[in-house]
Design a protein around this motif. Structure first.
Motif, short mmCIF file in Angstrom:
data_model
loop_
_atom_site.label_atom_id
_atom_site.label_comp_id
_atom_site.label_asym_id
_atom_site.label_seq_id
_atom_site.Cartn_x
_atom_site.Cartn_y
_atom_site.Cartn_z
N LEU A 7 0.83 -1.21 0.00
CA LEU A 7 0.00 0.00 0.00
C LEU A 7 0.86 1.26 0.00
O LEU A 7 0.62 2.19 -0.77
CB LEU A 7 -0.94 0.00 1.21
CG LEU A 7 -1.72 1.28 1.48
CD1 LEU A 7 -2.64 1.63 0.31
CD2 LEU A 7 -2.49 1.15 2.78
N VAL A 8 1.88 1.29 0.84
CA VAL A 8 2.78 2.45 0.90
C VAL A 8 3.46 2.64 -0.46
O VAL A 8 3.53 3.76 -0.97
CB VAL A 8 3.81 2.28 2.04
CG1 VAL A 8 4.88 3.36 1.98
CG2 VAL A 8 3.11 2.31 3.41
N LEU A 61 -6.00 4.55 3.98
CA LEU A 61 -5.54 5.23 2.77
C LEU A 61 -5.24 6.69 3.07
O LEU A 61 -4.20 7.23 2.64
CB LEU A 61 -6.58 5.13 1.66
CG LEU A 61 -6.34 6.03 0.44
CD1 LEU A 61 -5.05 5.68 -0.27
CD2 LEU A 61 -7.53 5.97 -0.49
N GLN A 62 -6.09 7.35 3.81
CA GLN A 62 -5.87 8.75 4.15
C GLN A 62 -4.60 8.92 4.98
O GLN A 62 -3.82 9.84 4.75
CB GLN A 62 -7.08 9.32 4.90
CG GLN A 62 -8.32 9.46 4.03
CD GLN A 62 -8.08 10.39 2.86
OE1 GLN A 62 -7.58 11.50 3.02
NE2 GLN A 62 -8.42 9.94 1.67
N VAL A 63 -4.38 8.02 5.93
CA VAL A 63 -3.17 8.09 6.76
C VAL A 63 -1.93 7.92 5.87
O VAL A 63 -0.96 8.69 5.98
CB VAL A 63 -3.20 7.01 7.87
CG1 VAL A 63 -1.87 6.93 8.61
CG2 VAL A 63 -4.35 7.29 8.84
N VAL A 64 -1.95 6.93 5.01
CA VAL A 64 -0.81 6.68 4.12
C VAL A 64 -0.61 7.83 3.15
O VAL A 64 0.53 8.22 2.87
CB VAL A 64 -0.99 5.32 3.39
CG1 VAL A 64 0.06 5.12 2.31
CG2 VAL A 64 -0.93 4.18 4.40
N PHE A 65 -1.68 8.41 2.66
CA PHE A 65 -1.61 9.54 1.74
C PHE A 65 -0.92 10.73 2.43
O PHE A 65 0.03 11.32 1.90
CB PHE A 65 -3.02 9.93 1.31
CG PHE A 65 -3.16 10.59 -0.02
CD1 PHE A 65 -2.14 11.32 -0.62
CD2 PHE A 65 -4.36 10.49 -0.72
CE1 PHE A 65 -2.30 11.94 -1.86
CE2 PHE A 65 -4.54 11.10 -1.95
CZ PHE A 65 -3.51 11.83 -2.52
N HIS A 66 -1.37 11.06 3.63
CA HIS A 66 -0.75 12.16 4.39
C HIS A 66 0.72 11.88 4.68
O HIS A 66 1.56 12.78 4.56
CB HIS A 66 -1.52 12.41 5.69
CG HIS A 66 -2.77 13.19 5.51
ND1 HIS A 66 -2.83 14.55 5.67
CD2 HIS A 66 -4.03 12.79 5.15
CE1 HIS A 66 -4.07 14.96 5.43
NE2 HIS A 66 -4.81 13.91 5.12
N ALA A 67 1.03 10.66 5.07
CA ALA A 67 2.42 10.31 5.37
C ALA A 67 3.29 10.37 4.11
O ALA A 67 4.46 10.78 4.19
CB ALA A 67 2.50 8.92 6.01
N ALA A 68 2.75 9.99 2.97
CA ALA A 68 3.52 10.06 1.72
C ALA A 68 3.88 11.50 1.39
O ALA A 68 5.01 11.80 0.98
CB ALA A 68 2.72 9.43 0.57
N THR A 77 8.24 9.99 7.92
CA THR A 77 7.88 8.87 7.06
C THR A 77 6.76 8.05 7.70
O THR A 77 6.41 8.25 8.86
CB THR A 77 9.09 7.94 6.84
OG1 THR A 77 9.40 7.31 8.10
CG2 THR A 77 10.30 8.70 6.31
N MET A 78 6.23 7.11 6.94
CA MET A 78 5.23 6.20 7.48
C MET A 78 5.82 5.40 8.63
O MET A 78 5.14 5.14 9.62
CB MET A 78 4.74 5.27 6.36
CG MET A 78 3.52 4.45 6.72
SD MET A 78 2.03 5.47 6.87
CE MET A 78 1.57 5.09 8.54
N ASP A 79 7.09 5.02 8.51
CA ASP A 79 7.75 4.31 9.61
C ASP A 79 7.81 5.18 10.86
O ASP A 79 7.66 4.68 11.98
CB ASP A 79 9.16 3.88 9.23
CG ASP A 79 9.18 2.60 8.41
OD1 ASP A 79 8.14 1.91 8.32
OD2 ASP A 79 10.25 2.28 7.84
#
Length: 136
Positions: A7-8, A61-68, A77-79
């Motif tokens: 996903l990331v 998805l929203q969390v990953v989008f913001h982190a990207a 980063t997401m990490d």
């Protein structure tokens, strides 16, 4: 590769190859984050596990989008997000991860949900006080 890492990676690619996703900012995404969160609450209220699963994916998805976006800006980063919440969970659950700090051992009776919540809230208050002192 885990499904989460895929996903990331997909989001990173979409940020470079999809014009709409590339032009989004944290501010422009706020309405979608609100909408997806509201839809998740509705699914939970409806008690439909399949719908809850789908809506959790939309919130993720929203969390990953913001982190990207933050990663592209060199902010975090997401990490970093995952490490931060993991550390917070460990700090705010000393009854599980550091029972000795509470004067507890393996023979201590289990804490009630109310007692656990009181510990969580106290740790949270302590963290906020430390943050205010640091920022002052």
């Amino acid at each position: 590769m885990t499904a989460f890492q895929e996903l990331v990676d997909v989001m990173r690619r979409l940020r470079t190859e999809c014009a709409w996703k590339a032009e989004q900012t944290p501010t422009s995404l706020v309405p979608y984050l609100r909408e997806e969160t509201e839809e998740l609450v509705e699914a939970i209220d409806a008690g439909d596990p399949a719908h809850v699963c789908e809506e959790l994916g939309d919130v993720l998805l929203q969390v990953v989008f913001h982190a990207a976006i933050a990663e592209e800006l060199g902010e975090f980063t997401m990490d970093d997000v995952a490490a931060g919440i993991t550390a917070k969970l460990r700090r705010r659950n000393p009854h599980v991860f550091d029972p000795a700090s509470l004067g507890r051992d393996a023979d201590s009776p289990p804490l009630s949900a109310t007692e656990v919540n009181e510990i969580w809230q106290q740790v949270k208050r302590d963290e906020k006080a430390q943050r205010r002192q640091r920022d002052a």
